[in-house]
Design an enzyme around this catalytic site. Structure first.
Site, PDB file in Angstrom:
ATOM      1  N   ASP A  22      -0.663  -4.910   5.892  1.00 16.17           N
ATOM      2  CA  ASP A  22      -1.654  -5.717   5.008  1.00 16.17           C
ATOM      3  C   ASP A  22      -1.395  -5.815   3.491  1.00 16.17           C
ATOM      4  OD1 ASP A  22      -2.153  -2.892   5.187  1.00 16.17           O
ATOM      5  OD2 ASP A  22      -4.091  -3.161   4.065  1.00 16.17           O
ATOM      6  N   GLU A  23      -1.672  -7.044   3.260  1.00 13.91           N
ATOM      7  CA  GLU A  23      -2.095  -7.454   1.857  1.00 13.91           C
ATOM      8  C   GLU A  23      -0.728  -7.194   0.979  1.00 13.91           C
ATOM      9  OE1 GLU A  23      -6.562  -6.229   1.053  1.00 13.91           O
ATOM     10  OE2 GLU A  23      -5.233  -4.572   0.964  1.00 13.91           O
ATOM     11  N   VAL A  24       0.178  -7.909   1.415  1.00  9.45           N
ATOM     12  CA  VAL A  24       1.509  -7.955   0.283  1.00  9.45           C
ATOM     13  C   VAL A  24       1.412  -9.365  -0.118  1.00  9.45           C
ATOM     14  CG1 VAL A  24       3.748  -7.472   0.116  1.00  9.45           C
ATOM     15  CG2 VAL A  24       2.687  -6.152   2.101  1.00  9.45           C
ATOM     16  N   HIS A  65       0.804  -1.217  -0.168  1.00 14.13           N
ATOM     17  CA  HIS A  65      -0.092  -0.167  -0.076  1.00 14.13           C
ATOM     18  C   HIS A  65       0.836   1.279  -0.016  1.00 14.13           C
ATOM     19  CE1 HIS A  65      -4.020  -1.861   0.504  1.00 14.13           C
ATOM     20  NE2 HIS A  65      -3.375  -2.925   1.024  1.00 14.13           N
TER      21      HIS A  65
END
Ligand code: TNX
Length: 671
Positions: free
Chosen positions: A364-366, A287
């Site tokens: 988050d979200e890697v 992000h």
């Protein structure tokens, strides 16, 4: 001592028509807005979040020009705040005194131990007694007094939220409240990265959330589309990284923006004055496109090593702006010294400006295709160490509990997955507990305030990934943060947070439409004792009834919200000051009406003119749109009296569920 900022709460502006109706001066009649049932039993007042214990009695205290606020034991600042809160709507400037012979017309604020708060683990509790001897609010801490003041404000009639004077009787039902929170962390998150919001917007949300005893404001400051706070030594972060939003590049409604450090400090202080801790988040290592776009070419920066292209581990090299809501493509490289130079400055400066205990590193979200789990964990571990070095507890999305991470015990994982029970999707929660971490519960299908309320509703706002059939207040209320994921119990759970992701939220009105009425549901889960909360449980029905009473408060405060069809919003009427004079015939605004979700055309008004005649009133106001609640309505009436005199006029408004409690105004028509 808190920093006192006045007027603190409810300073939003009214819908224009209602403001005009209300802004006409002193009261001419003081009818009561009745809440008690007619059979002599006292109905418990509608407090959200529900107190630990509340006992109602028959009778009421009336706040008027005789009322004093007596502050004892060092309660002066909170007493001054209360006087400021009450000023605009009541038109009263209540005196605040440190002592005085007790009178039964006083509001007493006492900083001291009421002896009833043994269950209060977080020193936020209070005891509130309203009786024939007056109002007494006692708490061991200023935070406790502040929480008690929020309850007291909810005990007053809804127009107390108005920024202009409303001529009602300011009654408080007799009640004994003993109250303290279940969890110490009761949060709301706002993403000012996907769409920029100025400090003033965040301060409004602080006002609105503090009224429901929310005590953490989590600020998502950076994401792929924007970086929102100035960092000394890295001017590109805001000069380049702060200029876009989701939608930039085709949508001129969405300019970016950023805060100066002075503005950030001002918001920290504003939060503190509302007993709210600010948690800064700069999401890493994913992000991160805004940071990468800012620093990739920052070759002249003396703090970097001359060629900072090595920060970029994104799927695109060179990196490119992507102003869609896409996720999972950008990452900072853990091996780059420049990554650490940048992150150390960010963490150091934000930690220094943030007095609260937490710094949130995101996490988050890697996807493993972008950074292997090993490289991800290496980055998170190193970054958490820097955070700890600045005296802060590391916090992040629950992904930070994955394989290979090792954070100091007590670090906080925010559980956002929708999975519950012991399904495989809950692993981030159980891993966090296994690693000695604490957990904040924000399962997206129960706590993501950016999700639509129902399929296609609202049409213009909100995402659907966690709630493909919508998530209304029932979904936000009917779950238990301490019993959602097997093994993640109140031994580990420190609280709950609602997340306002802003991919689709362009304006602050958009933010409010998604936050209310769902944020108060989460505030109650965070504050009130555990209960059986299901679609058919008494607790949920009771919550809906108490929530319904908040709608009029929000309307008087000029807030936007979604008039959820799950809630039977009552039609409530308050008198206006018709500014009656000798003019004849009378043609005046006589009352204001709160009727969330009810079109003006579905309301009828009758005016009994007090001379033996009645006629229909006119109901006018601003209609609802797909992303805005209707405004307060005004009831107008016109009449020619046969004789000059003094007349008691009664206004009755009937909505879809029947007539509302009538109100009275006094007219003095001349000839
Ligand atoms: C997931 S869950 C995200 C955010 C999005 C949000 C939209 C999580 C930690 N990240 O990046 O804005 O969904 O609902």
């Amino acid at each position: 001592m808190p920093i006192t900022l006045r007027p603190a709460r409810w300073k939003l502006s009214l819908a224009a028509g209602a403001a005009a109706a209300l802004a006409v001066g002193v009261a001419v009649a003081v009818p009561h807005i009745a809440t008690a049932s007619g059979d002599g039993t006292a109905t418990p007042p509608a407090i959200v979040p529900k107190p630990v214990s509340i006992a109602a009695a028959t009778g009421q205290f009336t706040l008027d020009k005789h009322t004093r606020i007596i502050a004892r034991g060092g309660a002066g600042d909170i007493a001054a705040d209360l006087a400021a809160d009450l000023g605009p709507a009541t038109g009263l400037q209540l005196p605040v005194a440190a002592s005085g012979n007790p009178k039964d017309t006083d509001i007493n604020l006492v900083l001291g131990d009421p002896g009833t708060l043994a269950g209060d683990r977080f020193a936020e509790g209070y005891q509130l007694d309203v009786s024939a001897s007056g109002v007494t609010l006692t708490a061991r801490t200023e935070h406790g007094l502040f929480n008690g003041v929020q309850t007291l404000l909810q005990l007053l009639p809804a127009p107390v939220a108005s920024p202009v004077a409303v001529p009602v009787a300011w009654t408080v039902p007799y009640v004994h409240v003993t109250d303290y929170p279940r969890y110490g962390y009761r949060g709301v998150m706002l993403d000012i990265a996907r769409h920029y919001e100025p400090p003033s917007a965040v301060e409004k949300l602080i006002d609105q959330a503090a009224a429901y005893k929310v005590n953490v404001f989590h600020l998502h400051l950076s994401d792929d589309q924007g970086f929102r706070v100035a960092i000394d030594g890295f001017p590109n972060l805001t000069a380049i990284g702060g200029q876009g939003s989701v939608g930039t590049g085709g949508n001129t409604m969405d300019p970016g923006g950023f805060w100066t450090q002075d503005q950030y400090r001002e918001v920290v202080a504003y939060a503190a004055a509302h007993f709210m801790t600010l948690v800064p988040e700069v999401d890493t290592p994913g992000h991160n496109n805004a940071i990468i776009m800012s620093e990739y070419g920052d070759t002249a920066n003396p703090l970097l090593n001359g060629d900072p292209r090595d920060v970029n581990c994104s799927t695109k090299n060179p990196p490119v702006w992507n102003y869609t809501g896409a996720v999972g493509y950008s990452a900072l490289c853990p091996e780059s010294a420049n990554t650490w130079t940048i992150l150390s400055s960010i963490i150091g400066q934000l930690a220094a400006m943030s007095p609260g205990p937490y710094y949130d590193l995101g996490g988050d979200e890697v996807p493993a295709t972008v950074l292997s789990q090993e490289r991800y964990a290496a980055l998170v571990n190193q970054e958490a160490g820097i955070v700890n070095g600045h005296g802060k507890t590391a916090m992040g999305w629950a992904d930070i509990s994955g394989a290979g991470t090792q954070l100091a015990p007590g670090s906080v994982a925010q559980y956002w997955q929708t999975a519950s029970g012991s399904s495989s999707g809950t692993v981030s929660g159980t891993q966090a507990v296994a690693k000695g971490m604490k957990v904040v519960m924000s399962p997206a299908n129960h706590a993501y305030l950016d999700q639509k309320y129902a399929r296609g509703v609202p049409s213009s706002l909100g995402l659907t990934w966690a709630c493909n059939r919508g998530c209304d207040v029932d979904q936000f209320y009917n779950w238990d943060p301490g019993n959602y994921v097997t093994g993640v119990t109140d031994d580990s759970v420190i609280g709950v947070e609602g997340a306002l992701w802003s991919e689709t939220l362009v304006t602050f009105d958009n933010v409010d439409y998604m936050a209310f009425p769902r944020l108060p549901a989460l505030a109650e889960l965070g504050w009130s004792p555990a209960d059986t909360r299901t679609a058919t449980s008494p607790a949920y029905q009771d919550f809906l009834a108490r929530l319904a009473a908040q709608g009029a408060r929000w309307q008087y405060a000029g807030m936007n919200f979604f008039p959820s069809p799950k809630v039977v919003w009552p039609v409530t009427v308050a008198p206006a000051d018709p500014a009656s004079g000798p003019q004849q015939p009378v043609d005046a605004t006589l009352a204001t009406v709160s009727a969330p979700g009810v079109p003006a055309g579905a309301l009828s008004a009758t005016v009994d003119w007090g001379d033996g005649t009645s006629s229909a009133g006119t109901v006018t106001g601003t209609a609802a749109t797909a992303s805005a609640v209707n405004g307060l309505y005004a009831v107008g009436g016109a009449h020619a009296y046969g004789h000059p005199g003094t007349y008691q006029v009664t206004i009755t408004v009937t909505g879809p569920t029947g007539p509302a409690q009538p109100v009275e105004v006094t007219l003095h028509p001349g000839n």
